[in-house]
Design a protein around this motif. Structure first.
Motif, short mmCIF file in Angstrom:
data_model
loop_
_atom_site.label_atom_id
_atom_site.label_comp_id
_atom_site.label_asym_id
_atom_site.label_seq_id
_atom_site.Cartn_x
_atom_site.Cartn_y
_atom_site.Cartn_z
N ALA A 53 8.82 6.83 -0.99
CA ALA A 53 7.69 7.66 -1.42
C ALA A 53 8.05 9.12 -1.11
O ALA A 53 9.06 9.38 -0.46
CB ALA A 53 6.44 7.25 -0.65
N SER A 54 7.23 10.06 -1.60
CA SER A 54 7.53 11.46 -1.27
C SER A 54 6.42 12.04 -0.42
O SER A 54 5.31 11.52 -0.35
CB SER A 54 7.78 12.28 -2.53
N LEU A 55 6.74 13.14 0.25
CA LEU A 55 5.84 13.74 1.23
C LEU A 55 5.31 15.07 0.72
O LEU A 55 6.09 15.95 0.34
CB LEU A 55 6.60 13.96 2.54
N ALA A 56 3.99 15.23 0.74
CA ALA A 56 3.39 16.51 0.38
C ALA A 56 3.33 17.43 1.60
O ALA A 56 3.49 18.64 1.49
CB ALA A 56 1.99 16.30 -0.18
N GLY A 57 3.08 16.85 2.76
CA GLY A 57 2.97 17.66 3.97
C GLY A 57 2.27 16.90 5.08
O GLY A 57 1.97 15.71 4.94
N VAL A 58 2.02 17.62 6.17
CA VAL A 58 1.40 17.03 7.35
C VAL A 58 0.22 17.90 7.76
O VAL A 58 0.38 19.11 7.95
CB VAL A 58 2.41 16.94 8.53
N GLY A 59 -0.95 17.30 7.90
CA GLY A 59 -2.14 18.00 8.37
C GLY A 59 -2.54 17.47 9.73
O GLY A 59 -2.69 16.27 9.91
N PHE A 92 0.79 -1.23 0.00
CA PHE A 92 0.00 0.00 0.00
C PHE A 92 0.82 1.29 0.00
O PHE A 92 0.28 2.38 0.19
CB PHE A 92 -0.99 -0.02 1.18
N LEU A 93 2.13 1.16 -0.22
CA LEU A 93 2.97 2.36 -0.28
C LEU A 93 4.21 2.05 -1.11
O LEU A 93 4.89 1.05 -0.86
CB LEU A 93 3.38 2.77 1.14
N ASN A 94 4.49 2.91 -2.09
CA ASN A 94 5.72 2.71 -2.88
C ASN A 94 6.22 4.04 -3.43
O ASN A 94 5.67 5.10 -3.14
CB ASN A 94 5.48 1.68 -3.99
N GLN A 95 7.28 3.95 -4.25
CA GLN A 95 7.98 5.18 -4.67
C GLN A 95 7.15 6.07 -5.59
O GLN A 95 7.50 7.23 -5.79
CB GLN A 95 9.31 4.82 -5.33
N ALA A 96 6.06 5.54 -6.12
CA ALA A 96 5.19 6.37 -6.97
C ALA A 96 4.26 7.25 -6.14
O ALA A 96 3.59 8.13 -6.68
CB ALA A 96 4.37 5.48 -7.91
N ASP A 97 4.22 7.01 -4.84
CA ASP A 97 3.26 7.74 -4.00
C ASP A 97 3.78 9.09 -3.52
O ASP A 97 4.95 9.25 -3.17
CB ASP A 97 2.89 6.90 -2.76
N ARG A 98 2.86 10.06 -3.54
CA ARG A 98 3.09 11.36 -2.92
C ARG A 98 2.04 11.48 -1.82
O ARG A 98 0.84 11.51 -2.07
CB ARG A 98 2.94 12.45 -3.97
N VAL A 99 2.54 11.54 -0.58
CA VAL A 99 1.72 11.27 0.58
C VAL A 99 1.39 12.52 1.38
O VAL A 99 2.24 13.38 1.59
CB VAL A 99 2.50 10.28 1.50
N LEU A 100 0.14 12.59 1.84
CA LEU A 100 -0.25 13.59 2.84
C LEU A 100 -0.53 12.86 4.15
O LEU A 100 -1.36 11.95 4.19
CB LEU A 100 -1.51 14.36 2.39
N ILE A 101 0.21 13.22 5.20
CA ILE A 101 -0.01 12.63 6.53
C ILE A 101 -1.09 13.44 7.25
O ILE A 101 -1.03 14.67 7.28
CB ILE A 101 1.29 12.66 7.37
N ILE A 102 -2.06 12.74 7.82
CA ILE A 102 -3.10 13.39 8.64
C ILE A 102 -3.11 12.72 10.01
O ILE A 102 -3.06 11.49 10.11
CB ILE A 102 -4.51 13.21 7.98
N ASP A 103 -3.17 13.53 11.08
CA ASP A 103 -3.30 12.92 12.41
C ASP A 103 -4.17 13.80 13.29
O ASP A 103 -4.40 14.97 12.99
CB ASP A 103 -1.92 12.69 13.05
N ASP A 104 -4.67 13.19 14.36
CA ASP A 104 -5.58 13.93 15.25
C ASP A 104 -4.81 14.93 16.12
O ASP A 104 -5.21 16.08 16.23
CB ASP A 104 -6.43 12.98 16.10
N GLY A 115 11.77 21.29 7.51
CA GLY A 115 11.28 22.00 6.32
C GLY A 115 9.99 21.43 5.76
O GLY A 115 9.65 21.66 4.59
N ILE A 116 9.25 20.72 6.59
CA ILE A 116 8.00 20.09 6.14
C ILE A 116 6.85 21.09 6.22
O ILE A 116 6.78 21.90 7.16
CB ILE A 116 7.70 18.86 7.04
N LYS A 117 5.97 21.06 5.24
CA LYS A 117 4.77 21.89 5.29
C LYS A 117 3.79 21.29 6.30
O LYS A 117 3.32 20.17 6.12
CB LYS A 117 4.12 21.97 3.90
N VAL A 118 3.49 22.04 7.36
CA VAL A 118 2.57 21.57 8.40
C VAL A 118 1.39 22.52 8.47
O VAL A 118 1.57 23.74 8.53
CB VAL A 118 3.26 21.54 9.79
#
Ligand code: G4P
Ligand code: NA
Ligand code: NA
Length: 192
Positions: free
Chosen positions: A146-152, A114-126, A170-173
Protein backbone atom coordinates in the motif's frame (compact mmCIF):
# COMPACT_ATOMS: atom_id res chain seq x y z
CA UNK A 1 -3.67 23.25 17.77
CA UNK A 2 -4.50 25.81 20.41
CA UNK A 3 -7.54 24.01 21.86
CA UNK A 4 -5.46 20.87 22.41
CA UNK A 5 -2.50 22.70 23.96
CA UNK A 6 -4.87 24.46 26.36
CA UNK A 7 -6.44 21.14 27.31
CA UNK A 8 -3.02 19.58 27.93
CA UNK A 9 -2.08 22.52 30.15
CA UNK A 10 -5.37 22.28 32.03
CA UNK A 11 -5.78 18.51 32.43
CA UNK A 12 -2.45 16.85 31.60
CA UNK A 13 -0.23 15.56 34.39
CA UNK A 14 3.52 15.31 33.97
CA UNK A 15 4.84 12.08 35.47
CA UNK A 16 8.55 11.91 36.16
CA UNK A 17 10.98 12.94 33.44
CA UNK A 18 9.12 12.22 30.25
CA UNK A 19 5.57 10.95 30.56
CA UNK A 20 2.40 12.99 30.11
CA UNK A 21 -0.76 11.52 31.56
CA UNK A 22 -3.86 12.53 29.61
CA UNK A 23 -6.31 9.92 30.77
CA UNK A 24 -9.14 12.41 31.35
CA UNK A 25 -9.61 13.21 27.64
CA UNK A 26 -7.59 10.77 25.49
CA UNK A 27 -6.22 7.60 27.08
CA UNK A 28 -8.99 6.40 29.40
CA UNK A 29 -11.92 8.81 29.47
CA UNK A 30 -12.31 10.26 25.97
CA UNK A 31 -13.70 13.72 25.09
CA UNK A 32 -15.64 13.24 21.85
CA UNK A 33 -16.01 16.98 21.24
CA UNK A 34 -12.23 17.38 21.34
CA UNK A 35 -11.82 14.27 19.15
CA UNK A 36 -14.22 15.81 16.64
CA UNK A 37 -12.08 18.97 16.47
CA UNK A 38 -8.98 16.79 16.11
CA UNK A 39 -10.58 14.92 13.19
CA UNK A 40 -11.37 18.22 11.48
CA UNK A 41 -7.79 19.44 11.99
CA UNK A 42 -6.27 16.28 10.48
CA UNK A 43 -8.71 16.54 7.58
CA UNK A 44 -7.55 20.09 6.85
CA UNK A 45 -3.88 19.07 7.08
CA UNK A 46 -4.09 16.06 4.75
CA UNK A 47 -7.11 16.54 2.48
CA UNK A 48 -5.24 18.58 -0.13
CA UNK A 49 -3.05 15.63 -1.10
CA UNK A 50 -3.94 12.66 -3.27
CA UNK A 51 -7.09 10.81 -2.11
CA UNK A 52 -6.76 8.83 1.11
CA UNK A 53 -8.58 5.49 1.13
CA UNK A 54 -8.01 4.36 4.69
CA UNK A 55 -6.98 5.48 8.17
CA UNK A 56 -4.63 3.15 10.07
CA UNK A 57 -3.90 3.12 13.80
CA UNK A 58 -2.99 0.74 16.63
CA UNK A 59 -5.34 -0.32 19.42
CA UNK A 60 -6.34 1.00 21.83
CA UNK A 61 -5.60 4.67 22.37
CA UNK A 62 -5.18 5.54 18.68
CA UNK A 63 -8.73 4.46 17.89
CA UNK A 64 -10.62 7.54 19.14
CA UNK A 65 -8.73 10.17 17.11
CA UNK A 66 -8.54 7.78 14.14
CA UNK A 67 -12.31 7.25 14.06
CA UNK A 68 -13.04 10.97 14.00
CA UNK A 69 -10.46 11.47 11.25
CA UNK A 70 -12.02 8.66 9.22
CA UNK A 71 -15.41 10.29 9.70
CA UNK A 72 -14.15 13.57 8.20
CA UNK A 73 -12.53 11.79 5.22
CA UNK A 74 -15.46 9.40 4.82
CA UNK A 75 -13.16 6.36 4.74
CA UNK A 76 -12.77 3.19 6.88
CA UNK A 77 -10.54 3.07 9.92
CA UNK A 78 -8.44 -0.05 10.57
CA UNK A 79 -6.74 -0.58 13.89
CA UNK A 80 -3.87 -3.04 14.17
CA UNK A 81 -4.54 -5.60 16.86
CA UNK A 82 -1.99 -6.36 19.53
CA UNK A 83 -3.11 -9.78 20.59
CA UNK A 84 -3.75 -12.81 18.51
CA UNK A 85 -7.44 -13.49 18.28
CA UNK A 86 -9.15 -16.67 17.17
CA UNK A 87 -10.82 -14.96 14.27
CA UNK A 88 -7.60 -13.38 12.99
CA UNK A 89 -5.95 -16.74 12.10
CA UNK A 90 -3.04 -16.61 9.69
CA UNK A 91 -4.17 -14.26 6.95
CA UNK A 92 -2.45 -11.26 8.49
CA UNK A 93 0.42 -8.87 8.01
CA UNK A 94 2.30 -8.52 11.27
CA UNK A 95 5.21 -6.67 12.79
CA UNK A 96 7.04 -6.71 16.10
CA UNK A 97 6.81 -3.49 18.14
CA UNK A 98 9.02 -2.85 21.14
CA UNK A 99 7.76 -0.35 23.71
CA UNK A 100 10.57 1.46 25.53
CA UNK A 101 8.02 2.94 27.93
CA UNK A 102 6.60 -0.42 28.94
CA UNK A 103 9.69 -2.55 28.17
CA UNK A 104 7.62 -5.14 26.36
CA UNK A 105 7.43 -6.37 22.81
CA UNK A 106 4.05 -6.76 21.12
CA UNK A 107 3.15 -8.24 17.80
CA UNK A 108 0.70 -6.03 15.88
CA UNK A 109 -1.41 -7.50 13.09
CA UNK A 110 -3.78 -6.41 10.34
CA UNK A 111 -5.85 -8.80 8.26
CA UNK A 112 -5.07 -9.10 4.54
CA UNK A 113 -8.76 -8.33 4.00
CA UNK A 114 -8.43 -4.74 5.13
CA UNK A 115 -5.26 -3.49 3.45
CA UNK A 116 -3.89 -3.92 -0.07
CA UNK A 117 -1.92 -2.25 -2.85
CA UNK A 118 -4.86 -0.07 -3.90
CA UNK A 119 -4.81 1.69 -0.53
CA UNK A 120 -3.34 5.10 0.19
CA UNK A 121 -3.07 5.27 3.94
CA UNK A 122 -3.05 7.98 6.59
CA UNK A 123 -1.63 6.79 9.93
CA UNK A 124 -3.13 8.41 13.04
CA UNK A 125 -1.88 7.82 16.58
CA UNK A 126 -2.30 9.37 20.01
CA UNK A 127 1.39 9.70 20.93
CA UNK A 128 4.65 9.86 19.05
CA UNK A 129 7.48 9.03 21.43
CA UNK A 130 10.11 6.64 20.12
CA UNK A 131 8.13 5.90 17.00
CA UNK A 132 8.09 2.14 17.36
CA UNK A 133 4.33 1.72 16.93
CA UNK A 134 4.36 3.83 13.77
CA UNK A 135 7.39 1.97 12.41
CA UNK A 136 5.43 -1.24 12.88
CA UNK A 137 2.56 0.20 10.84
CA UNK A 138 5.00 1.35 8.12
CA UNK A 139 6.36 -2.20 7.99
CA UNK A 140 2.81 -3.56 7.53
CA UNK A 141 1.99 -0.96 4.84
CA UNK A 142 5.13 -2.14 3.01
CA UNK A 143 4.09 -5.79 3.27
CA UNK A 144 0.70 -4.88 1.77
CA UNK A 145 2.32 -2.81 -1.02
CA UNK A 146 0.00 0.00 0.00
CA UNK A 147 1.15 3.62 -0.14
CA UNK A 148 1.50 6.19 2.61
CA UNK A 149 -0.03 9.66 2.59
CA UNK A 150 1.47 10.68 5.93
CA UNK A 151 1.34 10.42 9.70
CA UNK A 152 -0.93 12.45 11.98
CA UNK A 153 -0.10 12.50 15.68
CA UNK A 154 -2.16 14.03 18.47
CA UNK A 155 0.72 14.59 20.93
CA UNK A 156 4.36 14.49 19.90
CA UNK A 157 7.16 14.40 22.45
CA UNK A 158 9.70 16.08 20.19
CA UNK A 159 12.60 15.32 22.54
CA UNK A 160 12.26 11.58 21.91
CA UNK A 161 13.55 10.01 18.75
CA UNK A 162 10.31 9.14 16.86
CA UNK A 163 9.87 12.45 15.05
CA UNK A 164 13.48 12.45 13.81
CA UNK A 165 13.13 8.87 12.52
CA UNK A 166 10.03 9.76 10.47
CA UNK A 167 11.59 13.02 9.20
CA UNK A 168 14.66 11.07 8.03
CA UNK A 169 12.40 8.81 5.99
CA UNK A 170 10.91 11.88 4.26
CA UNK A 171 7.44 11.18 5.62
CA UNK A 172 4.92 14.00 6.00
CA UNK A 173 4.25 14.25 9.75
CA UNK A 174 1.69 16.56 11.32
CA UNK A 175 1.51 16.72 15.11
CA UNK A 176 -1.28 18.74 16.74
CA UNK A 177 0.72 19.39 19.91
CA UNK A 178 4.52 19.27 19.97
CA UNK A 179 6.16 19.04 23.36
CA UNK A 180 9.70 20.39 23.59
CA UNK A 181 10.24 19.33 27.21
CA UNK A 182 8.80 19.03 30.66
CA UNK A 183 10.14 21.50 33.24
CA UNK A 184 9.13 21.49 36.91
CA UNK A 185 6.02 19.48 36.14
CA UNK A 186 4.98 21.89 33.38
CA UNK A 187 4.67 21.31 29.65
CA UNK A 188 6.81 23.44 27.34
CA UNK A 189 5.60 23.34 23.72
CA UNK A 190 7.78 23.71 20.62
CA UNK A 191 7.41 27.29 19.38
CA UNK A 192 5.95 27.65 15.90
P1 G4P B 1 6.40 4.65 20.55
O1 G4P B 1 5.28 3.87 19.96
O2 G4P B 1 6.44 6.07 20.05
O3 G4P B 1 7.73 3.96 20.43
O4 G4P B 1 6.09 4.81 22.08
P2 G4P B 1 6.60 3.98 23.34
O5 G4P B 1 6.94 2.59 22.94
O6 G4P B 1 7.60 4.81 24.03
O7 G4P B 1 5.24 3.99 24.13
C1 G4P B 1 4.48 2.86 24.39
C2 G4P B 1 3.06 3.23 24.71
O8 G4P B 1 3.01 4.37 25.58
C3 G4P B 1 2.23 3.59 23.51
O9 G4P B 1 0.91 3.25 23.82
C4 G4P B 1 2.36 5.11 23.46
O10 G4P B 1 1.26 5.70 22.80
C5 G4P B 1 2.36 5.44 24.92
N1 G4P B 1 3.07 6.65 25.29
C6 G4P B 1 4.34 7.03 25.01
N2 G4P B 1 4.65 8.17 25.65
C7 G4P B 1 3.55 8.52 26.35
C8 G4P B 1 3.25 9.60 27.23
O11 G4P B 1 4.05 10.50 27.53
N3 G4P B 1 2.00 9.61 27.76
C9 G4P B 1 1.06 8.65 27.50
N4 G4P B 1 -0.13 8.77 28.07
N5 G4P B 1 1.32 7.61 26.68
C10 G4P B 1 2.55 7.56 26.12
P3 G4P B 1 0.45 1.74 23.62
O12 G4P B 1 1.37 0.78 24.28
O13 G4P B 1 0.26 1.55 22.18
O14 G4P B 1 -0.82 1.63 24.47
P4 G4P B 1 -2.33 2.04 24.25
O15 G4P B 1 -2.55 3.06 25.28
O16 G4P B 1 -2.51 2.61 22.89
O17 G4P B 1 -3.10 0.80 24.46
NA1 NA C 1 -0.79 4.60 21.02
NA1 NA D 1 -1.09 4.93 24.52
Amino acid sequence: MKLLEERIEKDGQVLGENVLKVDSFLNHQVDPMLMDAIGTEFYQLFAGDKPITKILTVESSGIAPAIFTGLKFGVPVVFARKHKSLTLKDDVYSSEVFSFTKQVSNKISISHKFLNQADRVLIIDDFLANGQAIEGLLDIIGQANASLAGVGVVIEKSFQKGRAILDQKGIKVESLARIKKFADGKVIFVEE
